[in-house]
Design a protein around this motif. Structure first.
Motif, PDB file in Angstrom:
ATOM      1  N   LEU A  27      29.212  46.233  84.141  1.00 54.03           N
ATOM      2  CA  LEU A  27      28.564  46.989  84.827  1.00 54.03           C
ATOM      3  C   LEU A  27      28.917  48.499  84.111  1.00 54.03           C
ATOM      4  O   LEU A  27      29.920  48.933  84.129  1.00 54.03           O
ATOM      5  N   MET A  28      27.765  49.118  83.566  1.00 55.78           N
ATOM      6  CA  MET A  28      27.915  50.397  82.544  1.00 55.78           C
ATOM      7  C   MET A  28      28.269  51.377  83.340  1.00 55.78           C
ATOM      8  O   MET A  28      27.862  51.688  84.450  1.00 55.78           O
ATOM      9  N   GLY A  29      29.196  52.353  82.737  1.00 57.75           N
ATOM     10  CA  GLY A  29      29.605  53.333  83.650  1.00 57.75           C
ATOM     11  C   GLY A  29      30.695  53.147  84.555  1.00 57.75           C
ATOM     12  O   GLY A  29      31.102  53.910  85.617  1.00 57.75           O
TER      13      GLY A  29
ATOM     14  N   GLY B  87      29.177  55.590  74.211  1.00 58.97           N
ATOM     15  CA  GLY B  87      27.534  55.166  74.261  1.00 58.97           C
ATOM     16  C   GLY B  87      27.180  54.608  75.888  1.00 58.97           C
ATOM     17  O   GLY B  87      26.204  54.204  76.085  1.00 58.97           O
ATOM     18  N   ALA B  88      28.298  54.655  76.603  1.00 64.06           N
ATOM     19  CA  ALA B  88      28.143  54.264  77.789  1.00 64.06           C
ATOM     20  C   ALA B  88      27.163  55.036  78.647  1.00 64.06           C
ATOM     21  O   ALA B  88      26.280  54.325  79.650  1.00 64.06           O
ATOM     22  N   ASN B  89      26.851  56.353  78.546  1.00 62.26           N
ATOM     23  CA  ASN B  89      26.222  57.127  79.048  1.00 62.26           C
ATOM     24  C   ASN B  89      24.541  56.526  78.876  1.00 62.26           C
ATOM     25  O   ASN B  89      23.736  56.420  79.797  1.00 62.26           O
TER      26      ASN B  89
ATOM     27  N   GLN C 119      40.384  47.343  90.467  1.00 60.40           N
ATOM     28  CA  GLN C 119      40.077  48.860  90.513  1.00 60.40           C
ATOM     29  C   GLN C 119      39.265  49.306  89.616  1.00 60.40           C
ATOM     30  O   GLN C 119      39.388  50.288  88.642  1.00 60.40           O
ATOM     31  N   LEU C 120      38.021  49.073  89.804  1.00 61.30           N
ATOM     32  CA  LEU C 120      36.766  49.414  88.876  1.00 61.30           C
ATOM     33  C   LEU C 120      36.071  50.475  89.687  1.00 61.30           C
ATOM     34  O   LEU C 120      35.471  49.949  90.719  1.00 61.30           O
ATOM     35  N   TYR C 121      36.013  51.663  88.947  1.00 64.42           N
ATOM     36  CA  TYR C 121      35.319  52.645  89.567  1.00 64.42           C
ATOM     37  C   TYR C 121      34.273  53.462  88.793  1.00 64.42           C
ATOM     38  O   TYR C 121      34.415  53.221  87.664  1.00 64.42           O
TER      39      TYR C 121
ATOM     40  N   PRO D 224      29.220  51.270  73.171  1.00 59.75           N
ATOM     41  CA  PRO D 224      28.847  51.338  74.390  1.00 59.75           C
ATOM     42  C   PRO D 224      30.108  51.204  75.392  1.00 59.75           C
ATOM     43  O   PRO D 224      30.123  51.509  76.588  1.00 59.75           O
ATOM     44  N   ALA D 225      31.386  50.719  74.973  1.00 64.19           N
ATOM     45  CA  ALA D 225      32.521  50.882  75.763  1.00 64.19           C
ATOM     46  C   ALA D 225      33.174  52.277  75.722  1.00 64.19           C
ATOM     47  O   ALA D 225      34.007  52.403  76.563  1.00 64.19           O
ATOM     48  N   HIS D 226      32.686  53.293  75.024  1.00 61.92           N
ATOM     49  CA  HIS D 226      33.182  54.304  75.072  1.00 61.92           C
ATOM     50  C   HIS D 226      31.891  55.446  75.069  1.00 61.92           C
ATOM     51  O   HIS D 226      31.327  55.111  76.285  1.00 61.92           O
TER      52      HIS D 226
ATOM     53  N   HIS E  69      37.641  51.859  83.804  1.00 60.45           N
ATOM     54  CA  HIS E  69      38.381  52.798  82.909  1.00 60.45           C
ATOM     55  C   HIS E  69      39.880  52.301  82.349  1.00 60.45           C
ATOM     56  O   HIS E  69      40.627  51.847  83.234  1.00 60.45           O
ATOM     57  N   ARG E  70      40.432  52.448  81.398  1.00 58.47           N
ATOM     58  CA  ARG E  70      41.723  52.029  80.956  1.00 58.47           C
ATOM     59  C   ARG E  70      42.772  52.692  81.659  1.00 58.47           C
ATOM     60  O   ARG E  70      43.682  52.022  82.067  1.00 58.47           O
ATOM     61  N   ILE E  71      42.522  53.907  81.946  1.00 58.10           N
ATOM     62  CA  ILE E  71      43.614  54.626  82.738  1.00 58.10           C
ATOM     63  C   ILE E  71      43.447  54.936  84.133  1.00 58.10           C
ATOM     64  O   ILE E  71      44.114  55.107  84.929  1.00 58.10           O
TER      65      ILE E  71
HETATM   66  N1  CMC Z   1      31.905  45.473  84.899  1.00 53.95           N
HETATM   67  C1  CMC Z   1      32.593  44.375  84.964  1.00 53.95           C
HETATM   68  N2  CMC Z   1      33.642  44.009  84.790  1.00 53.95           N
HETATM   69  C2  CMC Z   1      34.491  44.723  83.981  1.00 53.95           C
HETATM   70  C3  CMC Z   1      34.053  45.992  83.776  1.00 53.95           C
HETATM   71  C4  CMC Z   1      32.665  46.418  84.122  1.00 53.95           C
HETATM   72  N3  CMC Z   1      32.215  47.501  83.741  1.00 53.95           N
HETATM   73  N4  CMC Z   1      35.002  46.667  83.296  1.00 53.95           N
HETATM   74  C5  CMC Z   1      36.128  45.717  83.292  1.00 53.95           C
HETATM   75  N5  CMC Z   1      35.788  44.753  84.048  1.00 53.95           N
HETATM   76  C6  CMC Z   1      36.694  43.577  84.395  1.00 53.95           C
HETATM   77  C7  CMC Z   1      37.379  42.837  83.041  1.00 53.95           C
HETATM   78  O1  CMC Z   1      36.273  41.890  82.646  1.00 53.95           O
HETATM   79  C8  CMC Z   1      38.569  42.352  83.300  1.00 53.95           C
HETATM   80  O2  CMC Z   1      38.291  41.203  84.165  1.00 53.95           O
HETATM   81  P1  CMC Z   1      39.450  39.931  84.045  1.00 53.95           P
HETATM   82  O3  CMC Z   1      40.949  40.755  84.625  1.00 53.95           O
HETATM   83  O4  CMC Z   1      38.983  39.115  85.204  1.00 53.95           O
HETATM   84  O5  CMC Z   1      39.469  39.748  82.682  1.00 53.95           O
HETATM   85  C9  CMC Z   1      39.013  43.528  83.985  1.00 53.95           C
HETATM   86  O6  CMC Z   1      37.937  44.381  84.535  1.00 53.95           O
HETATM   87  C10 CMC Z   1      39.631  44.515  83.085  1.00 53.95           C
HETATM   88  O7  CMC Z   1      38.991  44.987  82.355  1.00 53.95           O
HETATM   89  P2  CMC Z   1      39.175  45.360  80.752  1.00 53.95           P
HETATM   90  O8  CMC Z   1      38.179  44.920  79.992  1.00 53.95           O
HETATM   91  O9  CMC Z   1      40.750  44.643  80.422  1.00 53.95           O
HETATM   92  O10 CMC Z   1      39.603  46.959  80.427  1.00 53.95           O
HETATM   93  P3  CMC Z   1      40.057  47.806  79.499  1.00 53.95           P
HETATM   94  O11 CMC Z   1      40.881  48.790  79.950  1.00 53.95           O
HETATM   95  O12 CMC Z   1      40.163  47.125  78.151  1.00 53.95           O
HETATM   96  O13 CMC Z   1      38.305  48.419  79.283  1.00 53.95           O
HETATM   97  C11 CMC Z   1      36.429  49.773  79.782  1.00 53.95           C
HETATM   98  C12 CMC Z   1      37.996  49.644  79.935  1.00 53.95           C
HETATM   99  C13 CMC Z   1      36.112  51.397  80.119  1.00 53.95           C
HETATM  100  C14 CMC Z   1      36.132  49.583  78.193  1.00 53.95           C
HETATM  101  C15 CMC Z   1      35.792  48.853  80.434  1.00 53.95           C
HETATM  102  O14 CMC Z   1      35.742  49.013  81.724  1.00 53.95           O
HETATM  103  C16 CMC Z   1      34.110  48.495  80.424  1.00 53.95           C
HETATM  104  O15 CMC Z   1      33.798  48.003  79.334  1.00 53.95           O
HETATM  105  N6  CMC Z   1      33.321  49.436  81.051  1.00 53.95           N
HETATM  106  C17 CMC Z   1      31.899  49.614  80.716  1.00 53.95           C
HETATM  107  C18 CMC Z   1      31.887  50.410  79.689  1.00 53.95           C
HETATM  108  C19 CMC Z   1      32.003  51.791  80.066  1.00 53.95           C
HETATM  109  O16 CMC Z   1      31.504  52.480  81.178  1.00 53.95           O
HETATM  110  N7  CMC Z   1      32.671  52.704  79.309  1.00 53.95           N
HETATM  111  C20 CMC Z   1      32.716  54.318  79.544  1.00 53.95           C
HETATM  112  C21 CMC Z   1      34.237  54.285  79.626  1.00 53.95           C
HETATM  113  S1  CMC Z   1      34.765  56.104  80.241  1.00 53.95           S
HETATM  114  C22 CMC Z   1      34.013  57.060  78.933  1.00 53.95           C
HETATM  115  C23 CMC Z   1      34.454  57.053  77.646  1.00 53.95           C
HETATM  116  O17 CMC Z   1      35.712  56.547  77.474  1.00 53.95           O
HETATM  117  O18 CMC Z   1      33.680  57.205  76.961  1.00 53.95           O
END
Ligand code: CMC
Length: 432
Positions: A303-305, A269-271, A360-362, A265-267, A308-310
């Motif tokens: 919040l799914m969706g 599976g998020a959709n 910077q979460l979009y 779901p972090a990749h 993003h890391r980049i």
């Molecule tokens: N909801 C709430 N808080 C969040 C979220 C979110 N979706 N994403 C990041 N944060 C917070 C996180 O808790 C952290 O907070 P703090 O600095 O207080 O500890 C901060 O934002 C930085 O997040 P991170 O987890 O260190 O960032 P990351 O680059 O390791 O993770 C991510 C990136 C995409 C895995 C993550 O943003 C996430 O889990 N998002 C939801 C799942 C998602 O939509 N995934 C699809 C990614 S795009 C398509 C793909 O890759 O397939």
């Protein structure tokens, strides 16, 4: 090769070394730390590869600050508007846009490989009807290497190319069969007169007893979503494929490993997770409660969706998909679709919230894609399978680039060991 260097001093021993800095055509330079361990006796530590480039690549470029995504230099916005998924596939594999003849020859090659071996179909029968389609896909794609021995010699460029074509061509057939198996309907053979996405829709939604016409709006929407998902440089699934492929594993096995990584779901599976989340939120009035849950570090809800890391400004794919969502809903659904309204409102409220602003979460590509899939009649558990079909193009392009790289070696990360120091085995009889 590198003119610039960075000096690193070990404050314990006083030893200083010069490390070369390489500059690509775009993006940050990269410090070559290859001799770090040899010189200092330390390994470098970067969980999640936040500051680590794992390879050189000329395929995809992302500027996270500008919200820019380029495939072989072409902006995603232009490709989404003007190109087609198979043209993008050609671009990924061959570095340049095809001439008209090259495009024709490529389409013929892909079309010729759409069928799957009849025996492969019996694999599906081993899965319960309620198996997740991603579970089936990992297994079936992994098994392809047992069928196509003539394309598993990875040192042979012709084998590599046939394997790439087979994977791109067969993914829709395999995916549609996953769906048909889950609903107990007969598998539909590919129709090579149809487009790539038209064929996929036909294999998913037609039945032997009825005629079915591919909806041009659905076909176009799917084609565009596939362009947006085709590659995303060294994401988790692509890196998995490069890691698996670095041991000289065959491409079918490598792509199966990528599908497994994508499922999370972090990749990819998020959709699927976004749709479940929107269902759970249920109503605009519940948004504040769920935002609080997303911000609560004690609560696993995210919040799914979103995020993003980049991308730290916006995900250009999300912008294009949001626009496409309006179009598809106005033509095939209802622009006032409650789910879409809920998603729009959730985005609006989250973007005004300090927690999301500061981090910077979009919305990312997965936030709106599920809504389009839903309107197209694609069930929620097939969303990540759709992503896998599209990403196969990037996976095979990245795999081919890696195998063709003369510097390529087996990927073998180091670790910081934190386990017990050496100790003697205690005989069983002496343990209480
Ligand atoms: N909801 C709430 N808080 C969040 C979220 C979110 N979706 N994403 C990041 N944060 C917070 C996180 O808790 C952290 O907070 P703090 O600095 O207080 O500890 C901060 O934002 C930085 O997040 P991170 O987890 O260190 O960032 P990351 O680059 O390791 O993770 C991510 C990136 C995409 C895995 C993550 O943003 C996430 O889990 N998002 C939801 C799942 C998602 O939509 N995934 C699809 C990614 S795009 C398509 C793909 O890759 O397939």
């Amino acid at each position: 090769m590198a003119k610039d260097t960075v000096s690193v001093t070990d404050n314990v021993t006083g030893k200083t070394i010069e490390l070369p800095i390489y500059h690509g055509t775009l993006g940050p330079g990269a410090v070559d730390i290859g001799k770090f361990f040899r010189e200092f006796g330390y390994v470098t530590f970067d969980p999640g590869f936040v500051s680590t480039a794992s390879c050189r690549s000329s395929i995809t470029y992302i500027d996270g600050e500008k919200g820019q995504l380029l495939y072989r230099g072409y902006p995603i916005e232009q490709l989404a508007e003007k190109s087609s998924f198979l043209e993008v596939a050609y671009l990924m594999l061959h570095s340049e846009l095809p001439s008209q003849d090259e495009q024709q020859a490529f389409l013929e090659k892909i079309t010729r490989h759409t069928m799957i071996n009849e025996s492969l179909k019996s694999f599906y029968q081993g899965f319960n009807h309620d198996a997740h389609p991603m579970a089936i896909m990992v297994g079936v794609v992994g098994s392809l290497s047992a069928f196509y021995h003539d394309s598993t010699d990875i040192r042979n460029p012709e084998h590599r190319e046939i394997a790439a074509h087979r994977l791109i061509a067969k993914m829709p057939t395999i995916a549609a069969a996953c769906y048909k198996h889950s609903i107990g309907e007969p598998f539909i053979y590919p129709q090579n007169a149809l487009s790539y996405c038209g064929n996929l829709l036909n294999m998913m939604f037609s039945m032997p007893c009825e005629s079915y016409e591919v909806d041009p709006v659905a076909q176009k929407a799917l084609d565009m979503i596939f362009i947006l998902h085709a590659d995303h440089e060294q994401n988790a699934s692509t890196s998995t494929i490069r890691l698996a492929g670095s041991s000289a594993a065959n491409p079918f096995a490598c792509v199966a490993s990528g599908i497994a990584a994508l499922w999370g779901p972090a990749h990819g599976g998020a959709n699927e997770a976004v749709l479940h989340m929107l269902d759970e939120i249920g109503d605009v009035k519940n948004i504040p409660k769920f935002l609080e849950k997303a911000k609560d570090k004690e609560d696993p809800f995210r919040l799914m969706g979103f995020g993003h890391r980049i991308y730290k400004n916006f995900d250009p794919r999300a912008t294009l998909i949001r626009k496409m969502c309006h179009e598809v809903l106005s033509k095939l659904g209802d622009e006032n679709d409650p789910l879409f309204e809920l998603a729009l409102k959730l985005e609006e409220i989250a973007l005004q919230d300090d927690y999301f602003k500061q981090r910077q979460l979009y919305p990312n590509v997965d936030f709106y894609s599920g809504i389009i899939y839903k309107v197209l009649g694609i069930p929620t558990n097939m969303f990540t399978v759709m992503f896998a079909i599209a990403r196969t193009v990037g996976w095979v392009a990245q795999w081919m680039e890696m195998i063709g790289d003369p510097d390529q070696r087996i990927a073998r990360p180091r670790q910081l060991y934190e386990g017990p120091v050496m100790r003697d085995y205690v005989e069983f009889s002496k343990r209480s």
